[in-house]
Enzyme design. Sequence first.
Site, short mmCIF file in Angstrom:
data_model
loop_
_atom_site.label_atom_id
_atom_site.label_comp_id
_atom_site.label_asym_id
_atom_site.label_seq_id
_atom_site.Cartn_x
_atom_site.Cartn_y
_atom_site.Cartn_z
N HIS A 1 84.87 10.53 30.94
CA HIS A 1 85.81 9.44 30.72
C HIS A 1 85.45 8.67 29.46
CE1 HIS A 1 82.97 6.35 32.09
NE2 HIS A 1 82.74 7.08 33.19
N CYS B 1 78.63 9.69 35.77
CA CYS B 1 79.69 10.27 34.94
C CYS B 1 79.18 10.54 33.53
CB CYS B 1 80.89 9.32 34.86
SG CYS B 1 81.83 9.24 36.39
#
Length: 466
Positions: free
Chosen positions: A425, A441
């Site tokens: 992301h 992440c």
Amino acid sequence: MTDGAHGTDGATYAWAPPEPAKRKNRSGLWIGIPAGATAVALIAASLVLIAPGASVAGVQIGGLTAGAAAQAISSRLAQTTVQVESPAGEVTVTGADLGATVDAAALADKAFADNPMWKPSSWFPQGTGVAIQVNAAAAATALRERAPGTYRAPVDATVAYDAASQTYVTTAAEAGEGIDVAAVTAALQSAFDAGKTSTTVDAELVPVEAPVSTEEADAAVATLNGILDSAGFYVGDERTVAVDRATAASWLTVTPDGKGDFAISADAAAIQKAVDGLAGSVNRAAVNADVIVDTGGEVIKTLTEGKTGRALGDTAGVADAFARQLAEGNGKFALAVTETPFETTKTERRIEVNLSTQTTTLWQNGQVYRTYTISSGAGDHATHTGEFRIGWKTAMQDMGCVPGYDYCTKDVPWVAYFNGDEGFHGTYWHNNFGTPMSHGCINMTISAAKELYDWAYRGTQVSVHY
């Protein structure tokens, strides 16, 4: 030699003529010839006549040939009268009026076979009954003509195209009313069985069904609407050139025969107008396919669907053939075409995450496409290693903002998950890329995350390692 002789006494003697031979008495022969012939004739007759006392449905046929017996049976049935007491008054009809028949020849042949005259033991047999067949239409017509006030004509079901709904629809049949033919038939049968030449019956008015039923019309409508649903020119299973419902209906003519059958015919000349324009809709060049595949060659995304090229074949006779097919209830006409195959371009894509170098690399056809510096999970939240695939993607999402998470980051852009809640992301809250910083992440710059988001389709392989 003379006629006489001279005796010794000088007298002359003449010979007496010989006594004629006594004739044989043949009177018995002449008397016996007629009697013998009669006996032979009687024997011969017994071989073709039915035994005395034989009867069929009260008709005495003893002593008759089978042919004469059949005629007698048919004649009796034809002449038997039924006096019908109807709501319109008294009506008299005969078996002939009612179209009544029996297989008289078969009955007579069986009577002779079972009871021949030459077999005395078969004389005076028990009478034989027989079922009468009545022509219902003839009977109804006869009764209607004699008592028109008792009859109301039925209305046949009809089929028509409704332009508003662009479908064929049924108008239901309506029953009529008339004298009960079954009651009249039963009375005729009873009289014939009893050997009576006339009888009387009270007959009520009963419904008279229409020759063309609603069910028969519905079946025709189903066939016709099936044509409209599928009408067109096909290449394989593809309806390459559809024919709209109104146009298809304009080609069709529906002709009822009044007995429940609806014949379908089609106008080949009208169809020809559509055939004349087929080439422009059917002919095309091949379109090559463009697909994204994984390292095993499996397609994960089709960018361009491949299409075969095709050229319409000879259309002579197509209109006539389609017209015949439509008349049989089939609206799908298969076109003859020559096809040209398409080629497929395959692009292999995969993603590699190196936790040691804190980089993410996009590989395309075995070559490096892009390499980005990233921030992976830190400490207890280290990003898991393994082989994964891109799954759920979303352009923006709040992260951790639910019970159970110790953080809440709003409006995280360009999210592409690959392992549960671990994904790529964009990151706007730090610029410390190259150092583990996240809760698991892969943090990327917003521009890098956007590029990966657009490049990596669902199913793209992700390999995470040190």
